[in-house]
Design a protein around this motif. Structure first.
Motif, PDB file in Angstrom:
ATOM      1  N   PRO F 153      46.333  47.936  44.613  1.00  0.00           N
ATOM      2  CA  PRO F 153      47.183  47.327  43.586  1.00  0.00           C
ATOM      3  C   PRO F 153      47.756  46.026  44.131  1.00  0.00           C
ATOM      4  CG  PRO F 153      48.438  48.980  44.741  1.00  0.00           C
ATOM      5  CD  PRO F 153      47.039  49.013  45.343  1.00  0.00           C
ATOM      6  N   ALA F 154      48.344  45.230  43.259  1.00  0.00           N
ATOM      7  CA  ALA F 154      48.925  43.959  43.701  1.00  0.00           C
ATOM      8  C   ALA F 154      50.393  44.100  44.075  1.00  0.00           C
ATOM      9  CB  ALA F 154      48.775  42.902  42.609  1.00  0.00           C
ATOM     10  N   ALA F 155      50.991  45.223  43.735  1.00  0.00           N
ATOM     11  CA  ALA F 155      52.399  45.425  44.062  1.00  0.00           C
ATOM     12  C   ALA F 155      52.717  46.899  43.931  1.00  0.00           C
ATOM     13  CB  ALA F 155      53.301  44.608  43.139  1.00  0.00           C
ATOM     14  N   GLN F 156      53.873  47.299  44.474  1.00  0.00           N
ATOM     15  CA  GLN F 156      54.229  48.699  44.409  1.00  0.00           C
ATOM     16  C   GLN F 156      54.665  49.097  42.997  1.00  0.00           C
ATOM     17  OE1 GLN F 156      57.849  49.804  46.253  1.00  0.00           O
ATOM     18  NE2 GLN F 156      57.260  51.935  46.603  1.00  0.00           N
ATOM     19  N   VAL F 157      55.423  48.240  42.370  1.00  0.00           N
ATOM     20  CA  VAL F 157      55.994  48.620  41.080  1.00  0.00           C
ATOM     21  C   VAL F 157      55.844  47.544  40.018  1.00  0.00           C
ATOM     22  CG1 VAL F 157      58.087  49.297  39.865  1.00  0.00           C
ATOM     23  CG2 VAL F 157      57.765  50.009  42.223  1.00  0.00           C
ATOM     24  N   ILE F 158      56.135  46.313  40.376  1.00  0.00           N
ATOM     25  CA  ILE F 158      56.471  45.347  39.344  1.00  0.00           C
ATOM     26  C   ILE F 158      55.281  44.939  38.477  1.00  0.00           C
ATOM     27  CG2 ILE F 158      57.522  43.116  38.910  1.00  0.00           C
ATOM     28  CD1 ILE F 158      59.077  43.455  41.489  1.00  0.00           C
ATOM     29  N   HIS F 159      54.198  44.490  39.078  1.00  0.00           N
ATOM     30  CA  HIS F 159      53.079  44.019  38.248  1.00  0.00           C
ATOM     31  C   HIS F 159      51.752  44.433  38.884  1.00  0.00           C
ATOM     32  CE1 HIS F 159      51.714  40.531  40.764  1.00  0.00           C
ATOM     33  NE2 HIS F 159      52.940  40.656  41.240  1.00  0.00           N
ATOM     34  N   HIS F 160      50.734  44.669  38.072  1.00  0.00           N
ATOM     35  CA  HIS F 160      49.413  45.072  38.568  1.00  0.00           C
ATOM     36  C   HIS F 160      49.521  46.242  39.539  1.00  0.00           C
ATOM     37  CE1 HIS F 160      48.955  40.761  37.458  1.00  0.00           C
ATOM     38  NE2 HIS F 160      47.758  41.113  37.042  1.00  0.00           N
ATOM     39  N   TYR F 162      48.374  49.189  40.032  1.00  0.00           N
ATOM     40  CA  TYR F 162      47.366  50.224  39.773  1.00  0.00           C
ATOM     41  C   TYR F 162      46.088  49.870  40.516  1.00  0.00           C
ATOM     42  CZ  TYR F 162      46.874  46.601  36.183  1.00  0.00           C
ATOM     43  OH  TYR F 162      46.795  45.402  35.536  1.00  0.00           O
ATOM     44  N   ARG F 163      45.163  50.818  40.569  1.00  0.00           N
ATOM     45  CA  ARG F 163      43.891  50.643  41.285  1.00  0.00           C
ATOM     46  C   ARG F 163      43.183  49.372  40.794  1.00  0.00           C
ATOM     47  NH1 ARG F 163      38.394  52.505  41.234  1.00  0.00           N
ATOM     48  NH2 ARG F 163      37.803  53.244  43.311  1.00  0.00           N
ATOM     49  N   GLY F 164      42.817  48.519  41.714  1.00  0.00           N
ATOM     50  CA  GLY F 164      42.129  47.295  41.338  1.00  0.00           C
ATOM     51  C   GLY F 164      43.069  46.190  40.895  1.00  0.00           C
ATOM     52  N   GLY F 165      44.361  46.433  40.973  1.00  0.00           N
ATOM     53  CA  GLY F 165      45.321  45.445  40.495  1.00  0.00           C
ATOM     54  C   GLY F 165      45.304  44.166  41.330  1.00  0.00           C
ATOM     55  N   PHE F 166      45.134  44.319  42.626  1.00  0.00           N
ATOM     56  CA  PHE F 166      45.079  43.148  43.508  1.00  0.00           C
ATOM     57  C   PHE F 166      43.913  42.261  43.088  1.00  0.00           C
ATOM     58  CE2 PHE F 166      46.515  41.604  47.744  1.00  0.00           C
ATOM     59  CZ  PHE F 166      45.581  40.610  47.936  1.00  0.00           C
ATOM     60  N   LEU F 167      42.759  42.877  42.902  1.00  0.00           N
ATOM     61  CA  LEU F 167      41.552  42.132  42.537  1.00  0.00           C
ATOM     62  C   LEU F 167      41.694  41.512  41.140  1.00  0.00           C
ATOM     63  CD1 LEU F 167      38.744  41.429  43.568  1.00  0.00           C
ATOM     64  CD2 LEU F 167      37.923  43.641  42.724  1.00  0.00           C
ATOM     65  N   GLU F 168      42.299  42.273  40.230  1.00  0.00           N
ATOM     66  CA  GLU F 168      42.507  41.739  38.888  1.00  0.00           C
ATOM     67  C   GLU F 168      43.431  40.514  38.941  1.00  0.00           C
ATOM     68  OE1 GLU F 168      44.802  44.190  36.298  1.00  0.00           O
ATOM     69  OE2 GLU F 168      44.117  43.200  34.472  1.00  0.00           O
ATOM     70  N   HIS F 169      44.481  40.629  39.752  1.00  0.00           N
ATOM     71  CA  HIS F 169      45.453  39.541  39.882  1.00  0.00           C
ATOM     72  C   HIS F 169      44.774  38.280  40.413  1.00  0.00           C
ATOM     73  CE1 HIS F 169      49.228  37.549  40.531  1.00  0.00           C
ATOM     74  NE2 HIS F 169      49.294  37.751  41.830  1.00  0.00           N
ATOM     75  N   ILE F 170      43.996  38.386  41.477  1.00  0.00           N
ATOM     76  CA  ILE F 170      43.449  37.152  42.063  1.00  0.00           C
ATOM     77  C   ILE F 170      42.269  36.608  41.257  1.00  0.00           C
ATOM     78  CG2 ILE F 170      44.333  37.644  44.392  1.00  0.00           C
ATOM     79  CD1 ILE F 170      41.575  38.420  45.287  1.00  0.00           C
ATOM     80  N   THR F 171      41.504  37.466  40.599  1.00  0.00           N
ATOM     81  CA  THR F 171      40.409  36.897  39.783  1.00  0.00           C
ATOM     82  C   THR F 171      40.965  36.203  38.541  1.00  0.00           C
ATOM     83  OG1 THR F 171      40.067  39.109  38.849  1.00  0.00           O
ATOM     84  CG2 THR F 171      38.568  38.420  40.587  1.00  0.00           C
ATOM     85  N   LYS F 172      42.016  36.802  37.969  1.00  0.00           N
ATOM     86  CA  LYS F 172      42.614  36.117  36.802  1.00  0.00           C
ATOM     87  C   LYS F 172      43.267  34.808  37.232  1.00  0.00           C
ATOM     88  CE  LYS F 172      42.805  37.292  33.060  1.00  0.00           C
ATOM     89  NZ  LYS F 172      41.870  36.897  31.979  1.00  0.00           N
ATOM     90  N   MET F 173      43.954  34.835  38.366  1.00  0.00           N
ATOM     91  CA  MET F 173      44.554  33.595  38.874  1.00  0.00           C
ATOM     92  C   MET F 173      43.481  32.542  39.149  1.00  0.00           C
ATOM     93  SD  MET F 173      47.527  34.869  41.520  1.00  0.00           S
ATOM     94  CE  MET F 173      47.869  33.200  42.120  1.00  0.00           C
ATOM     95  N   ALA F 174      42.333  32.989  39.661  1.00  0.00           N
ATOM     96  CA  ALA F 174      41.257  32.035  39.957  1.00  0.00           C
ATOM     97  C   ALA F 174      40.719  31.438  38.664  1.00  0.00           C
ATOM     98  CB  ALA F 174      40.146  32.720  40.752  1.00  0.00           C
TER      99      ALA F 174
END
Lengths: 319, 319, 319, 319, 319, 319
Positions: F153-160, F162-174
């Motif tokens: 995930p991209a964070a513990q609580v606040i945003h993203h 969930y599973r794959g949240g880190f990847l979702e965050h950086i691909t959307k940012m890209a």
């Protein structure tokens, strides 16, 4: 004597004559009794300090701040910046000087892109609007204020504070905002409406004359956010069948575009489109300041001098 | 069985029947399997918690939140506060219950002063306006919204959040503001305009129904400051010859009445009248909260319990 | 040679002699070797810059800052403001100059209302106090500090910073506060006590001499809020039978009168009277600044120049 | 049946009887009709939740909050914390229970160090004061308030909120402050005066009874900073020849000891000694909270749970 | 002609020659056509303004800012401060001038204690470390950066901004911190590690040359907190068997030493040692500023002039 | 009995069996003696409350929080939200349950896009990097952490969160950042490096297990910004010839990506790329919260309920 180069190209080796807008004029009294004229001169590329030390009496009433002037002078170095030391100055005589090459738009600080290009780009955006109500609204407002929208600055001081700055600001925001809207599945028609209308109240908030913006009575007392909402409401009232929830969303974009109340927005973003608008607006304004600070910094270091408004130095990179 | 006293006079010794507005209704599930109804009941004098523990199945669909109800029950003590433990509840049947003494205005939380008195006072203020333009404007807006202005609250939660609260707020502000304006040689007509119009946008910001205020779409998206300016602008557009600087000053009063941007004012006071308006408004709102906190505090101490919104305890004085 | 008009009436056409308080004196060294005296001169109506350019050596030791002076000179325009260019200056010789019309109170920046009028008004307020304890307390403190209370300013710089400013501040607050107290059913005796005593510690916080206030050791180290509480406690200790809860409420008014801790109040308002006092005090201080900024603004625009302390421009209205 | 261990040593395996202070008592109504008593019990080592589920009717009037009680019960686990499930409870009968080992000081939450040790340490500090004026002042104030200074807490809730907490706070500050003063060449007599007197107003701000502190009228309305300055001024007035600048510096220490105005200091530190006092005070208060949060955290992790007041988790290190 | 005294001892009666570091040089243009050199000169004791008015053309290229210079001149009073009015200036010729007594360390603003004393004290602290891992780490880092640690300042401007300031800052912190750690039972080895390492990143953040510190690229872009953590991590990576929790705690000390995020700490203190470090660091930095402000204040009053950075005046006590 | 639908599709009409991750488990004790299990169950689509009321003793030790479970139950309505009332629950037996269709990725809250798609997109971005140094660096770091980057995930609580949240965050940012970089002529390679690396320290800051993130020791003590800089520095140290100014700019992107110090950035953006990164990061995090708040809001109104973290309600539009 030859014509002086553009302000941004001016060096201590240049001398000659040129046309400028005199945006500031002050008679400074030296303690030894002598006086000199301290001026701010602009052309489309930038701004430069002008000083007239000799024959002050003869020239000081030959022009006023806010007027176009014809000067003769030479580049000079003062604390690492180039200034113009003038030997003569007088107000432009339009009939005569036009024949010698004077054009108003060359002598006013201006956006780097040609206005016609930006205007065409805006028209393309307008034609691409799918929602009929929004398209009608935007076309009507843009048409009604074309003269202003083409040449106004986006602010008095902080960012895009030059001829065409308003248009540069909204076309750049549209370029960016379209991609962002697409990425987040936002309603692009709405975001575009927000981009074009968010600062529309500035047309009443500011007066732009002689290359300088100033606050109007309504600007000081009411502010561009409320003024813009009133303008849009009046336009929408004149369009039959405009959906009320669409109106509310558009007015919300204007009301919330500063993002937080501390920056003067009476309400904060509550729609995806409003979050996008506030983000794109802030980034464009910030980057315009960054570019300006970097461009105007006279030093040779990797970093600019301290920038008071941004509260930091900025990285310029290697020379 | 006798009629229950007013909420503010209710004690654990009372039992009987009464009419109330049910402003909140929740079915709370006990862990042992039992359920009970948790209600908020109001009459003109105040609000009280109601609980129905028995025969929940029988009564739970006999009414909804937002409806007037007829209840039977008795006072009960819970953590030092009086509650109503109900044995029956049903929605009011207007035809039948009116015959037994039901009146809507008795069953809705209300301002302490009679609305007719406050309305008469407002009319007097209107008649005293010397500036023709302002008088026409105020009379027109007040007349157009009389139905709402008579009974609306001044806010959803924070202050004057009850029937007639809007009218109580502006008449009290007028009483105070007139003296303040006189003391500082301010333009009383302008200050009065500010007092009557500063919250006029709340008539579109809020929906007031069933004794409870809620935010409308326009309220959430645009806010009462911009909404009020639009309303006033439209009214002024309909009045021929209204001086433009007067319009700007009146709109400034609305725009700046929260005093600082952090509180949602897009511009800050720039006229003596605007400073006075913001000050009188804030004091009236604060004192209304103070009065409420003191009145509702159940304890016997010299001080109230901690008041979260005001961030302090309040001095009640000796019992 | 005739006598110069009052400072606020001074124009570039005036020349003559006059009496002033010299509140600031600096020998400024010009780079060409020449020096001149830069002075601040005040009479009861206002303050004006004075400059002595010629015969500096002869005059520069003829007076000091903080002394009354007799000058000869003429009005002159500098950046849109009127200054006095002096041809001579010397300290006042009281015996001799009184015969020629010198009066100290005419030569010190002063409140616009005559002190005797304000003092009489204060006495009326004192006589109207119903609570015996409060009346005794106020009379005692006012009597003990009459000499100071008559002529002191209310602050060193920010507001009412002139002769009689303290008295002007509290009488205006009393005029306003009485109505506000009445409107909210507050205890007027208590509010009046707060008005008269809230800044009483300033009599120890500041030193006022030669028309200028400065901070004392106790002012810098302890501050007028704690100093005022100590003064009032000592006065109350000398009054037998003063009720303890009344004492606490009066000290609370002093302690909380800045409204919030960020402004230096160790506790925040917890009584209706304290909320009223803080509100009336802040409004009076703000409006005094507003009036001053508007009065002193030299421009012809509808708005003043940027006022740094208030963080805004102010609306002056049409010329 | 054996005596229960100290609260901090209590486990789920313990059962028996014990003496405690009951600092909180609430009758909680279960939805199934059953009620239970929810209590807070303390001894010198800590605090524990007590619950009485059975025979509630029989025991509920046998004691009140604020009284010492004798209980029988057993340890029980609730969400990872140990509680006491009680089978009986009654108020202490001093005569009888003292014979069975009841001592008040054992049954009140207390500082970890014995009071006699801390008191002796304070006396040593007092004897070491070199400045006669300061020594007389401190001795007088300490002697006048010995009874309170020995047993009072340093605050109602935040830090050192237990018997002897005030004394623990100032002796620890003295231990630290002496070295700091020496390191910076500060006046140790002055710093010690600040340490002993900075919170002296809390003796009037708080009421401490039955193991619990609460705010007094003067505490709520005036606050311990101004109260302390009044107390010290009155003591100094009774000492002949006390130098005025010394008095001002001591009062400054009290006035500024919260360091910044936002924390309630009407003036900010302006002497080396005041900077040291504010720093040592803040660190001691913070570390007391840190120690408490770490000690009371029930988990096995390297970090505590989120501490709301400190706004963070704290590192406990390996188990 | 004799040698000038140290800067802090300079008076208007002195004249002669001396060696200084010229840390600032500006050619100021007078309006009458004349120019003069405005310089900042420092020796180990302090800083003084230097002005060269005559023969500017002859001397202006004889030296640059950042070079050591030999001057001739005399003390002069300007607005109550002593300045040096120069008759000649040239850059130091090391070979020749050393023979006449020039030593670099005498001509650079320096810490009051001799560097050798402070260095010896630091070594003692290092030898006292009980934890092997920490001792190895500290010795390695101190040894690797000895040249810098001996002479660098602790900051560019705010505190300890002179030769040896870094060393003065950490030795004073160690003196104080040891006692504080002991008082609170903290791990002194850890606190000492924090003291020595908390600002270690400044060795990369700043460049210190010619008696003046400036920000490096890494300093501007990354900051000393993250730089310091990287440096420490790399050092620890080179030490086998360094416990990971110890590493984390040491890096935490660096990360959190500004105490709060607003001051640039990405995490806030979560260990007793980190709270102590942040407190001791802040107090030492503040008191260094206080001492400097008091020492440099030219006035005779009990208080300094307004200190902008500290936002207050400071008490100096009686003359 | 049939398989339950996905959580987001669950209604009160559904009953059957399903696989979930049990991310929270609490035994809640009812006051009547009965207990029930309160659970949080998640599958890839969302989260739902589960309650087991009957046979608690039998099931309560059949599983733990953090384990995958097989449940039987039916949908139920509680305060307008759907819950699962369970009749049985046990931990998953991987061998057996896989045969019946259990897949871990189906039973963990996950990003809406398939991980393989997002991963492929990330690879494309990497291949497009023109700067060799940056491409080597990014490929190395991405390769080294592929396992984590795919599923975290991209964070513990606040945003993203969930599973794959880190990847979702950086691909959307890209996706967004590429267009923004192009629009402003920024260095896209640098911006992409910032996007991929800005949160890389979270791989050490957080531990992600059993579908839930928690803070590690390094996370709490050092924070992901400094941790990320250390990781990147170590990676760059292993790449020969990496330009130092490029390293500094990349580390700057990590250091400044929270935009302001109050949000934990030790330095603030000083390059165009850093301004863009901070803007794109904040917008993506905000919009993820907005989407989640709108998606999870159970009501039928045009607006969501109050969202505490965002401090506002959100517009959902017409149903």
């Amino acid at each position: 004597m030859q014509r002086l180069p553009k302000v941004t190209a001016l060096s201590v080796d240049d001398s000659g004559w040129g046309y400028f807008l005199c945006s500031y004029k002050e008679l400074r009294a030296g303690r030894s009794g002598s006086e000199f004229l301290f001026l701010s001169l602009q052309d489309s590329s930038g701004q430069v300090v002008g000083k007239l030390m000799c024959d002050v009496e003869r020239y000081k009433d030959e022009f006023d701040a806010g007027e176009f002037v014809r000067v003769e002078g030479r580049g000079s170095n003062y604390n690492g910046r180039v200034e113009l030391v003038l030997s003569s100055i007088r107000r432009v005589n339009p009939d005569q000087d036009r024949r010698e090459g004077f054009r108003e738009e060359d002598a006013v600080l201006s956006a780097p892109r040609p206005i016609t290009d930006m205007w065409a780009e805006l028209q393309e955006h307008l034609q691409g609007v799918k929602n009929n109500h929004i398209r009608v609204l935007l076309n009507r407002i843009v048409a009604d204020h074309e003269a202003q929208l083409r040449v106004w600055p986006a602010a008095q001081v902080i960012h895009h504070a030059y001829r065409g700055g308003f248009l540069e600001h909204i076309t750049k925001m549209a370029e960016v905002g379209r991609h962002v809207s697409h990425a987040y599945g936002a309603d692009w028609d709405l975001v575009l409406a927000g981009i074009i209308l968010h600062d529309i109240g500035k047309l009443q908030e500011l007066a732009y004359e002689g290359g300088a913006g100033s606050y109007t009575r309504d600007g000081n007392l009411i502010g561009h956010i409320a003024l813009g909402i009133v303008m849009v409401r009046e336009a929408i009232n004149g369009i039959s069948g405009f959906p009320d929830d669409l109106r509310a969303q558009i007015e919300h974009l204007i009301a919330s575009h500063h993002g937080v109340r501390e920056h003067g927005s009476p309400v904060e973003p509550k729609t995806v489109e409003a979050f996008i608008l506030a983000s794109v607006d802030e980034l464009d304004a910030k980057l315009n300041q960054v570019r300006k600070a970097v461009a105007e910094d006279p030093g040779d270091d990797e970093f600019t001098a301290w920038n008071k408004r941004l509260g930091r130095v900025l990285f310029k990179g290697k020379a």
